[in-house]
Design a protein around this motif. Structure first.
Motif, PDB file in Angstrom:
ATOM      1  N   LYS A 153       8.353   5.763   2.045  1.00 11.83           N
ATOM      2  CA  LYS A 153       7.422   6.828   2.783  1.00 11.83           C
ATOM      3  C   LYS A 153       7.052   7.952   2.174  1.00 11.83           C
ATOM      4  O   LYS A 153       8.097   8.522   1.306  1.00 11.83           O
ATOM      5  CB  LYS A 153       8.116   7.391   4.208  1.00 11.83           C
ATOM      6  CG  LYS A 153       7.349   8.439   5.055  1.00 11.83           C
ATOM      7  CD  LYS A 153       8.549   8.693   6.302  1.00 11.83           C
ATOM      8  CE  LYS A 153       7.615   9.719   7.140  1.00 11.83           C
ATOM      9  NZ  LYS A 153       8.341  10.286   8.202  1.00 11.83           N
ATOM     10  N   CYS A 154       5.993   8.099   1.883  1.00 10.01           N
ATOM     11  CA  CYS A 154       5.568   9.437   1.216  1.00 10.01           C
ATOM     12  C   CYS A 154       5.890  10.762   1.382  1.00 10.01           C
ATOM     13  O   CYS A 154       5.645  10.804   2.648  1.00 10.01           O
ATOM     14  CB  CYS A 154       3.777   9.298   1.196  1.00 10.01           C
ATOM     15  SG  CYS A 154       3.228  10.828  -0.019  1.00 10.01           S
ATOM     16  N   SER A 155       6.592  11.302   0.592  1.00  9.40           N
ATOM     17  CA  SER A 155       7.160  12.584   1.102  1.00  9.40           C
ATOM     18  C   SER A 155       5.959  13.736   1.213  1.00  9.40           C
ATOM     19  O   SER A 155       6.509  14.684   1.774  1.00  9.40           O
ATOM     20  CB  SER A 155       8.102  13.160  -0.204  1.00  9.40           C
ATOM     21  OG  SER A 155       9.143  12.203  -0.297  1.00  9.40           O
ATOM     22  N   LYS A 156       4.781  13.550   0.601  1.00 11.93           N
ATOM     23  CA  LYS A 156       4.045  14.380   0.825  1.00 11.93           C
ATOM     24  C   LYS A 156       2.919  14.262   1.920  1.00 11.93           C
ATOM     25  O   LYS A 156       2.938  15.319   2.799  1.00 11.93           O
ATOM     26  CB  LYS A 156       2.972  14.328  -0.620  1.00 11.93           C
ATOM     27  CG  LYS A 156       1.841  15.569  -0.660  1.00 11.93           C
ATOM     28  CD  LYS A 156       1.072  15.420  -2.050  1.00 11.93           C
ATOM     29  CE  LYS A 156       0.283  16.384  -2.219  1.00 11.93           C
ATOM     30  NZ  LYS A 156      -0.623  16.301  -3.269  1.00 11.93           N
ATOM     31  N   CYS A 157       2.315  13.157   2.093  1.00 13.48           N
ATOM     32  CA  CYS A 157       1.575  12.927   3.147  1.00 13.48           C
ATOM     33  C   CYS A 157       2.156  12.143   4.549  1.00 13.48           C
ATOM     34  O   CYS A 157       1.785  12.044   5.483  1.00 13.48           O
ATOM     35  CB  CYS A 157       0.289  12.391   2.959  1.00 13.48           C
ATOM     36  SG  CYS A 157       0.191  10.468   2.454  1.00 13.48           S
ATOM     37  N   GLY A 158       3.238  11.597   4.110  1.00  9.77           N
ATOM     38  CA  GLY A 158       4.112  10.817   5.414  1.00  9.77           C
ATOM     39  C   GLY A 158       3.510   9.517   5.527  1.00  9.77           C
ATOM     40  O   GLY A 158       4.058   8.798   6.429  1.00  9.77           O
ATOM     41  N   CYS A 159       2.759   8.919   4.641  1.00 11.86           N
ATOM     42  CA  CYS A 159       2.096   7.577   4.616  1.00 11.86           C
ATOM     43  C   CYS A 159       3.382   6.525   4.624  1.00 11.86           C
ATOM     44  O   CYS A 159       4.094   6.530   3.476  1.00 11.86           O
ATOM     45  CB  CYS A 159       1.035   7.437   3.648  1.00 11.86           C
ATOM     46  SG  CYS A 159       0.517   5.741   3.647  1.00 11.86           S
ATOM     47  N   VAL A 160       3.427   5.680   5.418  1.00 10.29           N
ATOM     48  CA  VAL A 160       4.450   4.610   5.300  1.00 10.29           C
ATOM     49  C   VAL A 160       3.893   3.137   4.737  1.00 10.29           C
ATOM     50  O   VAL A 160       2.966   2.863   5.684  1.00 10.29           O
ATOM     51  CB  VAL A 160       5.382   4.185   6.741  1.00 10.29           C
ATOM     52  CG1 VAL A 160       6.226   3.126   6.481  1.00 10.29           C
ATOM     53  CG2 VAL A 160       6.036   5.662   7.084  1.00 10.29           C
TER      54      VAL A 160
ATOM     55  N   ASP B 279       3.827   4.772  -5.937  1.00  8.30           N
ATOM     56  CA  ASP B 279       2.910   5.820  -5.697  1.00  8.30           C
ATOM     57  C   ASP B 279       2.291   5.456  -4.678  1.00  8.30           C
ATOM     58  O   ASP B 279       1.705   4.515  -4.293  1.00  8.30           O
ATOM     59  CB  ASP B 279       1.990   5.788  -6.990  1.00  8.30           C
ATOM     60  CG  ASP B 279       2.569   6.088  -8.420  1.00  8.30           C
ATOM     61  OD1 ASP B 279       3.400   6.991  -8.272  1.00  8.30           O
ATOM     62  OD2 ASP B 279       2.374   5.291  -9.286  1.00  8.30           O
ATOM     63  N   CYS B 280       2.218   6.693  -3.754  1.00 12.45           N
ATOM     64  CA  CYS B 280       1.334   6.691  -2.422  1.00 12.45           C
ATOM     65  C   CYS B 280      -0.176   6.112  -2.608  1.00 12.45           C
ATOM     66  O   CYS B 280      -0.782   6.598  -3.139  1.00 12.45           O
ATOM     67  CB  CYS B 280       1.281   8.032  -1.848  1.00 12.45           C
ATOM     68  SG  CYS B 280       0.610   8.118  -0.228  1.00 12.45           S
ATOM     69  N   PRO B 281      -0.303   4.890  -1.668  1.00 11.92           N
ATOM     70  CA  PRO B 281      -1.735   4.615  -2.009  1.00 11.92           C
ATOM     71  C   PRO B 281      -3.023   5.591  -1.112  1.00 11.92           C
ATOM     72  O   PRO B 281      -4.177   5.311  -1.630  1.00 11.92           O
ATOM     73  CB  PRO B 281      -1.808   3.404  -1.207  1.00 11.92           C
ATOM     74  CG  PRO B 281      -0.535   3.283  -0.402  1.00 11.92           C
ATOM     75  CD  PRO B 281       0.267   4.293  -0.934  1.00 11.92           C
ATOM     76  N   LYS B 282      -2.400   6.528  -0.585  1.00 11.29           N
ATOM     77  CA  LYS B 282      -3.400   7.318  -0.047  1.00 11.29           C
ATOM     78  C   LYS B 282      -3.555   8.797  -0.682  1.00 11.29           C
ATOM     79  O   LYS B 282      -4.704   9.089  -1.029  1.00 11.29           O
ATOM     80  CB  LYS B 282      -2.958   7.839   1.536  1.00 11.29           C
ATOM     81  CG  LYS B 282      -3.081   6.683   2.538  1.00 11.29           C
ATOM     82  CD  LYS B 282      -3.104   7.268   3.878  1.00 11.29           C
ATOM     83  CE  LYS B 282      -3.547   6.169   4.969  1.00 11.29           C
ATOM     84  NZ  LYS B 282      -3.188   6.387   6.185  1.00 11.29           N
ATOM     85  N   CYS B 283      -2.534   9.252  -1.130  1.00 12.14           N
ATOM     86  CA  CYS B 283      -2.541  10.720  -1.837  1.00 12.14           C
ATOM     87  C   CYS B 283      -2.227  10.557  -3.240  1.00 12.14           C
ATOM     88  O   CYS B 283      -2.270  11.679  -4.039  1.00 12.14           O
ATOM     89  CB  CYS B 283      -1.944  11.812  -1.193  1.00 12.14           C
ATOM     90  SG  CYS B 283      -0.059  11.528  -1.208  1.00 12.14           S
ATOM     91  N   MET B 284      -1.490   9.332  -3.781  1.00 14.26           N
ATOM     92  CA  MET B 284      -0.937   9.083  -4.960  1.00 14.26           C
ATOM     93  C   MET B 284       0.194   9.886  -5.452  1.00 14.26           C
ATOM     94  O   MET B 284       0.354   9.863  -6.882  1.00 14.26           O
ATOM     95  CB  MET B 284      -2.504   9.448  -6.130  1.00 14.26           C
ATOM     96  CG  MET B 284      -3.502   8.624  -5.927  1.00 14.26           C
ATOM     97  SD  MET B 284      -3.338   6.785  -5.950  1.00 14.26           S
ATOM     98  CE  MET B 284      -2.686   6.595  -7.473  1.00 14.26           C
TER      99      MET B 284
HETATM  100 ZN   LIG Z   1       0.826  10.202   0.359  1.00 16.22          ZN
END
Ligand SMILES: [Zn+2]
Length: 143
Positions: free
Chosen positions: A40-47, A54-59
Motif C-alpha cells: 500500500k503506497c504510503s503517499k497516496c494510499g493506492c493498494v 514503486d506506486c503505479p499511480k504516484c511513483m
Molecule cells: Zn502512490
C-alpha cells in the motif's frame, strides 16, 4: 490448401525463469506463513497487487505491507482446455480473478471447482502452495 514446406523439430526444450524477488520478499515470506499481503503506497494510499516496489499511480517508493486476508469473491474465470506449451503436461485448468475486500483483484488458478460449478459471486479463499521446485505460489479454492 497444402502446408508450405518446413523443417520440424521434435526436441523438447526446458525453460528456466529466474525471477528477482528481493523487493517482494515480504510477500513470499508471508505466503509461506499463510498470510496474503501486498503493498500500500504510503503517499497516496493506492493498494497494488501484485506487490509493487514503486506506486503505479504516484511513483512513490514508500510503501507498507498490508494483509489482504484470505477471502475473495470470484469475479470471472477462464477454463483453459488447450494448454499453452509450458503447461502441455497439465490437465485442463481454471484461471480465476478473485476480488478481495477493498477491491484488490488477484489472478490465480482455481482448484477443486469444476468449470460447470464456477460462477461469478462464489466465495473463494486463497491458499498457499509449494511447487515441485520448492517455490511458493498460491491458488484459489472454494471457501
Ligand atoms: Zn502512490
Amino acid at each position: 490448401m497444402s502446408e508450405p514446406p518446413s523443417l520440424r523439430s521434435r526436441r523438447e526444450i526446458t525453460l528456466r525463469f529466474d525471477i528477482p524477488i528481493s523487493k517482494t520478499l515480504e510477500f513470499w515470506a508471508s505466503l509461506k506463513n499463510g498470510k496474503f499481503v501486498t503493498t500500500k503506497c504510503s503517499k497516496c494510499g493506492c493498494v497494488s497487487f501484485p506487490p509493487q516496489a514503486d506506486c503505479p499511480k504516484c511513483m512513490s517508493g514508500e510503501s507498507q505491507w498490508v494483509d489482504l486476508g484470505r477471502d475473495a469473491t470470484l469475479v470471472t474465470f477462464t477454463h483453459v482446455r488447450i494448454t499453452p506449451a509450458s503447461f502441455a503436461k497439465s490437465e485442463p485448468y481454471i484461471i480465476a480473478i478473485g476480488e478481495f475486500e477493498g477491491g484488490v483483484k488477484v489472478l490465480a488458478w482455481l482448484e477443486g471447482v469444476k468449470a460447470e460449478d464456477a460462477r461469478p459471486g462464489i466465495r473463494l479463499r486463497v491458499e498457499p502452495r509449494t511447487s515441485a521446485e520448492g517455490n511458493p505460489y498460491y491458488v484459489f479454492v472454494r471457501a
